[in-house]
Design an enzyme around this catalytic site. Sequence first.
Site, PDB file in Angstrom:
ATOM      1  N   PRO A   1      90.740  43.317  19.053  1.00 11.49           N
ATOM      2  CA  PRO A   1      90.761  43.786  17.675  1.00 11.49           C
ATOM      3  C   PRO A   1      90.566  42.692  16.623  1.00 11.49           C
ATOM      4  CG  PRO A   1      92.981  43.691  18.546  1.00 11.49           C
ATOM      5  CD  PRO A   1      92.056  43.366  19.680  1.00 11.49           C
ATOM      6  N   CYS A   2      90.557  41.414  16.990  1.00  8.02           N
ATOM      7  CA  CYS A   2      90.545  40.364  15.967  1.00  8.02           C
ATOM      8  C   CYS A   2      89.303  39.481  15.940  1.00  8.02           C
ATOM      9  CB  CYS A   2      91.780  39.477  16.139  1.00  8.02           C
ATOM     10  SG  CYS A   2      93.313  40.372  15.902  1.00  8.02           S
ATOM     11  N   PHE A   3      88.963  38.861  17.058  1.00 10.55           N
ATOM     12  CA  PHE A   3      87.962  37.800  17.030  1.00 10.55           C
ATOM     13  C   PHE A   3      86.608  38.283  16.518  1.00 10.55           C
ATOM     14  CE2 PHE A   3      85.132  34.657  19.246  1.00 10.55           C
ATOM     15  CZ  PHE A   3      85.490  33.578  18.451  1.00 10.55           C
TER      16      PHE A   3
END
Length: 152
Positions: free
Chosen positions: A25-27
């Site tokens: 969900p972030c990178f």
Amino acid sequence: MCCVAWIRPSYRARVSHAGIGFGGPCFEKDLKSLERTATRRMVNCELVSGALRVNERQPKRIVEMLTAELGSLQGRRIGVWGLAFKAGTDDIRDSLAVRILEDLCERGATVLAFDPAVRNATLPPNCTLVASALDAADADALLVLTEWPEIS
């Protein structure tokens, strides 16, 4: 049985370790944000843009490799070890493994998936979350998609 995507653990060099790509969900979201900011400021961010393009292509590339090995995937049983976007979590949000499952199912394959941390997941049609790695191995091919020490 053939094995197309085998990921071997490399705890010292994870950044340079070859695999199916990056998910989670972030990178990817952070890289896209960096790319948009750079574009707005008219800064060349070719490396970031290239990394995002290559990563977007990776799930299709894995399925194409499998298709080259097996021919049509219609009616084939494909085992998958690893659904989480990285080892040590049960998080399958934006997981490249799930994108691969979706493509396999669209091509008519039946998928038997195992992940040591994932107990409940909404998976594509024709995809079953099985209780053990051995259950998933009863297939025409086996894909190892997450770098779990237990299965890699």
